[in-house]
Design a protein around this motif. Sequence first.
Motif, PDB file in Angstrom:
ATOM      1  N   ALA A 638      58.183  31.781  56.517  1.00 53.80           N
ATOM      2  CA  ALA A 638      57.490  32.270  55.326  1.00 53.80           C
ATOM      3  C   ALA A 638      58.447  32.253  54.147  1.00 53.80           C
ATOM      4  CB  ALA A 638      56.960  33.679  55.557  1.00 53.80           C
ATOM      5  N   MET A 639      57.909  31.911  52.987  1.00 59.32           N
ATOM      6  CA  MET A 639      58.695  31.920  51.751  1.00 59.32           C
ATOM      7  C   MET A 639      57.750  32.146  50.593  1.00 59.32           C
ATOM      8  SD  MET A 639      59.515  27.853  51.870  1.00 59.32           S
ATOM      9  CE  MET A 639      59.744  27.979  53.654  1.00 59.32           C
ATOM     10  N   VAL A 640      58.292  32.586  49.473  1.00 58.48           N
ATOM     11  CA  VAL A 640      57.472  32.790  48.280  1.00 58.48           C
ATOM     12  C   VAL A 640      58.138  32.072  47.115  1.00 58.48           C
ATOM     13  CG1 VAL A 640      58.593  35.023  47.776  1.00 58.48           C
ATOM     14  CG2 VAL A 640      56.356  34.480  46.772  1.00 58.48           C
ATOM     15  N   CYS A 641      57.341  31.235  46.470  1.00 57.23           N
ATOM     16  CA  CYS A 641      57.778  30.558  45.248  1.00 57.23           C
ATOM     17  C   CYS A 641      57.162  31.322  44.087  1.00 57.23           C
ATOM     18  CB  CYS A 641      57.315  29.104  45.255  1.00 57.23           C
ATOM     19  SG  CYS A 641      57.799  28.174  43.782  1.00 57.23           S
ATOM     20  N   THR A 642      57.987  31.884  43.230  1.00 60.19           N
ATOM     21  CA  THR A 642      57.459  32.807  42.226  1.00 60.19           C
ATOM     22  C   THR A 642      58.226  32.694  40.913  1.00 60.19           C
ATOM     23  OG1 THR A 642      56.808  35.109  41.915  1.00 60.19           O
ATOM     24  CG2 THR A 642      58.936  34.740  42.915  1.00 60.19           C
ATOM     25  N   GLY A 643      57.517  32.991  39.837  1.00 57.66           N
ATOM     26  CA  GLY A 643      58.078  32.916  38.499  1.00 57.66           C
ATOM     27  C   GLY A 643      57.136  32.145  37.584  1.00 57.66           C
ATOM     28  N   ALA A 680      48.695  29.088  52.168  1.00 51.27           N
ATOM     29  CA  ALA A 680      49.258  29.632  50.938  1.00 51.27           C
ATOM     30  C   ALA A 680      48.427  30.818  50.466  1.00 51.27           C
ATOM     31  CB  ALA A 680      49.296  28.556  49.856  1.00 51.27           C
ATOM     32  N   LEU A 681      49.116  31.890  50.074  1.00 49.57           N
ATOM     33  CA  LEU A 681      48.466  33.074  49.520  1.00 49.57           C
ATOM     34  C   LEU A 681      48.894  33.229  48.069  1.00 49.57           C
ATOM     35  CD1 LEU A 681      48.320  33.567  52.635  1.00 49.57           C
ATOM     36  CD2 LEU A 681      48.679  36.003  52.140  1.00 49.57           C
ATOM     37  N   ARG A 682      47.921  33.407  47.202  1.00 48.41           N
ATOM     38  CA  ARG A 682      48.231  33.609  45.788  1.00 48.41           C
ATOM     39  C   ARG A 682      48.564  35.087  45.558  1.00 48.41           C
ATOM     40  NH1 ARG A 682      46.014  32.200  40.557  1.00 48.41           N
ATOM     41  NH2 ARG A 682      47.439  33.241  39.118  1.00 48.41           N
ATOM     42  N   VAL A 683      49.725  35.499  46.040  1.00 48.02           N
ATOM     43  CA  VAL A 683      50.244  36.850  45.857  1.00 48.02           C
ATOM     44  C   VAL A 683      51.759  36.744  45.719  1.00 48.02           C
ATOM     45  CG1 VAL A 683      48.403  38.010  47.157  1.00 48.02           C
ATOM     46  CG2 VAL A 683      50.443  37.223  48.349  1.00 48.02           C
ATOM     47  N   SER A 684      52.358  37.805  45.226  1.00 51.15           N
ATOM     48  CA  SER A 684      53.812  37.791  45.089  1.00 51.15           C
ATOM     49  C   SER A 684      54.335  39.210  45.015  1.00 51.15           C
ATOM     50  CB  SER A 684      54.241  37.035  43.829  1.00 51.15           C
ATOM     51  OG  SER A 684      55.617  37.271  43.554  1.00 51.15           O
ATOM     52  N   TYR A 685      55.203  39.566  45.950  1.00 58.88           N
ATOM     53  CA  TYR A 685      55.829  40.892  45.973  1.00 58.88           C
ATOM     54  C   TYR A 685      56.786  41.069  44.802  1.00 58.88           C
ATOM     55  CZ  TYR A 685      57.799  45.047  48.354  1.00 58.88           C
ATOM     56  OH  TYR A 685      58.192  46.320  48.704  1.00 58.88           O
ATOM     57  N   ALA A 686      57.163  39.947  44.185  1.00 54.13           N
ATOM     58  CA  ALA A 686      58.024  40.022  43.014  1.00 54.13           C
ATOM     59  C   ALA A 686      57.243  40.373  41.754  1.00 54.13           C
ATOM     60  CB  ALA A 686      58.754  38.694  42.812  1.00 54.13           C
ATOM     61  N   GLY A 687      55.925  40.255  41.810  1.00 52.90           N
ATOM     62  CA  GLY A 687      55.120  40.633  40.664  1.00 52.90           C
ATOM     63  C   GLY A 687      55.033  39.590  39.577  1.00 52.90           C
ATOM     64  N   GLU A 688      55.285  38.321  39.905  1.00 54.57           N
ATOM     65  CA  GLU A 688      55.149  37.212  38.965  1.00 54.57           C
ATOM     66  C   GLU A 688      54.153  36.205  39.548  1.00 54.57           C
ATOM     67  OE1 GLU A 688      56.449  36.756  35.962  1.00 54.57           O
ATOM     68  OE2 GLU A 688      57.646  38.611  35.968  1.00 54.57           O
ATOM     69  N   LEU A 689      53.771  35.253  38.726  1.00 52.16           N
ATOM     70  CA  LEU A 689      52.960  34.145  39.237  1.00 52.16           C
ATOM     71  C   LEU A 689      53.653  33.583  40.477  1.00 52.16           C
ATOM     72  CD1 LEU A 689      50.665  32.000  38.857  1.00 52.16           C
ATOM     73  CD2 LEU A 689      52.361  30.676  37.550  1.00 52.16           C
ATOM     74  N   GLY A 690      52.907  33.441  41.565  1.00 47.29           N
ATOM     75  CA  GLY A 690      53.570  32.927  42.749  1.00 47.29           C
ATOM     76  C   GLY A 690      52.636  32.736  43.923  1.00 47.29           C
ATOM     77  N   TRP A 691      53.146  32.011  44.897  1.00 50.74           N
ATOM     78  CA  TRP A 691      52.424  31.742  46.134  1.00 50.74           C
ATOM     79  C   TRP A 691      53.339  32.021  47.326  1.00 50.74           C
ATOM     80  CZ3 TRP A 691      51.359  29.267  41.674  1.00 50.74           C
ATOM     81  CH2 TRP A 691      50.000  29.036  41.361  1.00 50.74           C
ATOM     82  N   GLU A 692      52.817  32.768  48.274  1.00 55.17           N
ATOM     83  CA  GLU A 692      53.494  32.888  49.561  1.00 55.17           C
ATOM     84  C   GLU A 692      53.049  31.721  50.424  1.00 55.17           C
ATOM     85  OE1 GLU A 692      52.632  36.700  51.223  1.00 55.17           O
ATOM     86  OE2 GLU A 692      53.779  37.794  49.706  1.00 55.17           O
TER      87      GLU A 692
END
Length: 857
Positions: A638-643, A680-692
């Motif tokens: 699992a990884m999240v691309c965010t920003g 892919a989930l359109r969520v982000s624990y970082a609170g920015e635009l992102g996909w898990e």
Amino acid sequence: MNPTDSLPSEADTVVVGAGIVGCNLAYQLTKLGRDDVVVVDQGPMPTTGGSSTHAPGIMFQTAEEKILTKFANYSRELYSELEGADGRQAYNEVGGIEVARTEERMDFLERRVENGLAWGIEDPQILSPEEVGERLPLVNEEEIIGGYYSPTDGQVSGVVACDALAREAMDRGAQFVPHTRTEDVEFDGDSVSAVVTENGTIDCDEVVVATNIWARQLGEELDVHLPVTPVEHQYTMTEPLDELAEGAVDITDHPLFENYRNVSGEKAKRLLVGPDRPILRDQDNAMYFRTHGDAYGIGSYNHESIVPDPEELGGNDPDGEQGSVHEFTDYHMENATHPDRPDKAPRQASDELLPATAGKELEHKYNGMFSETPNGLPAMGPVEGYDGLWTAAGIWVTHAGGAGKALAEWMENGVPRLDDGPIDLAHADVNRFNAHEGSWDFARDLGAEEYRIVYNVMHPKWVWTDKQRDIRRTPMYHTHLEYGGEMWGEAGWEAPQWFDSNADLVAEYADRIPDREGWESVYWSPIEGAEALHVRDRVGLHDMTPFNKIEVVGSDASAFVQHLCTNDMDLDVGDVRYTLMCNEDGGVRADITVTRTDEDRYLLLTTGREVGNNHVAWVREQSPDSVVVNDVTSSLAAMVCTGPDARKVLSKVADADLSDDAFPFFTSQQFYVKNVPVTALRVSYAGELGWELYTPSEYGERLWEHVMEAGEEYDIRPYGNGALDILRIEKGFRLWGEDLHTEHNPYEAGLGWAVDLDTDFVGKEAVEAAAAGENVDHEVACLTLDDEEAMVMAHRPVLDGDDPIGYVHSAEYGYSVGACVAYTYLPPEYAEPGTEVEIRYEGDRYDATVREEPLLD
């Protein structure tokens, strides 16, 4: 006490072990109304020959860990109410003093005061050397630079307390059976059906393993691999000292003396005598002291770890030797063998601090055993997969009263509680352990390490350096090393805290990253702040493989998920929803995101780290036979691309439309990233635009490479757990186990929006009461420090004047906010935005203000 001579054939509950834990548990269970409780032990009673028999019983209440302090405080109150067999109060409230010989330890003692204030200890104080000497005249004031004083600390004899607890439990119907070794537990399917002893079988519905140093042995018989490790420490008592002559006591007329002497020998004449002055601890030398009439008792952890093989531990032999006592090793008292204290032998350190003991004979001496776990906390609660099997191990006399109360409430009412309310035991739950922790190699090494550090000054972010590391690797492990990942170990996983390859970002954001000094600068890098700012400005990729992932499958999966969750879980395939799981008391058991991946299939995502396995066990415990619950943590990378540039990066390699219209927030899709299948989930624990992004583990490394290559033109950077904690706290996202746990209900936690009272779920009645304003004693509060460059850490008191009104649950510097952000729970009248409070940290006071959350939207 008058134990029974015969073994009953049946009981509702059998407690294995009549030491301080088993006696406390029987006392509490019968107090709650159970009258069919049987306690069995391999030894005599009340002097079973376990750790409770040889323990000197000193009770220093204050610890860095909240639950240990709360347990100890409850124990003190309970033992103060008990009447010993001689008619006297069982607890000796003489006060406790911890001295400092170094400035580092003096700073530690200041933290002691702050922990004491945070956890509710009465009147914790810092003392000067002269003030220590006033209370302990035999202490050499020239050897110390100060002390910590807790007036309500003291001592209780384990034997006296066991006897008093057992007598009251028996008055309420419990039976105690001595000289009865437990050999096995029988099951009917997965449910406890009987306890098999050397003297016969007891049919029963519940069994509690409260055998302390023997817990691992019995666990292995049941195929339950408990990482409970026996370790040895030294205790000795001096010959009579002229300076203590007035304290001489003849204890041979005590009603328990002969019983005690039969097991412990002549040292019972000393052990049964309570102290007449404050108990003393010299943690710089890993030693502690208490008086025994006209003699001083000297306890030493100041030697190399001694870990006996559990398979070689016997019980009490016919000659009266205690099973929990080994022969005293003079070498460890006369030589410096502790790896962190190589310059001074324990005897030398003792004689320096208490010159009256110098040259005196050590009359009674032994190596006593107790047990350690990998994080130094108890292993207690219901064992996953075995209905009716409970554990209560790794618990000292100091904490046994509170642990017994909490466990009894857990068994009887479904939720661990003390008198002042629920207590969260996530970090003490027996189900927190991972598979590798059950191996003897791991338990031995980590038990030895916990012993080594028990009196060391330890930073809360400290991680093991070489013992039992590099066990669980995410698929991106080697890639992390290539990027200079600062790898920390947690729950066996190797995970990056920050990446040295991002050091160049520090200069770019230098004006937004305040310097740190002192305690808060340890185990910290400015790279963490730079990574967080870079994610806010551009894009980052974070490895979240260690987060726990649970798959729920079956024809009744939808109904079961709704039963677990507080929110409306009527989801279409592809929907994602944030929700809570509560316990029967309405406390937040976990916060999770739930994705419906198919008609009869759901993916539950929740906190990893040390407490993640507790959530897996909870979901399995609640599940019906028609549903399968799979822990898929290790099978999915699992990884999240965010920003802000996350969409641009992923659009280069994903065969899907990632626009807002095509891929809305809180939805899920399956597609390919180049040649790698992902969910892919359109969520982000970082609170920015992102996909898990989730993919089978064997694809994880390649997926990471695809995303990093696609993001090169946008300056994508990997970021670690340090940056993630910063990002999530700025957005007001909770971290279960820190600023969210079972001691607070959803409305206290500010998460009432994740509750739909038109649905049915575990704990609904209590949650409804909270929604109506009942049981809302505290409310979550987001604080920022008024000094924009200051930083505090968790577990420090929040004050109104000199009055503690809460404590810091979690804190990080918010680099996008420009201030330290701290989350706490305060009485409702203090939780209003704009309220001014103070946080005491490292001896100073910091002005803080309650803010509207989230700080970033």
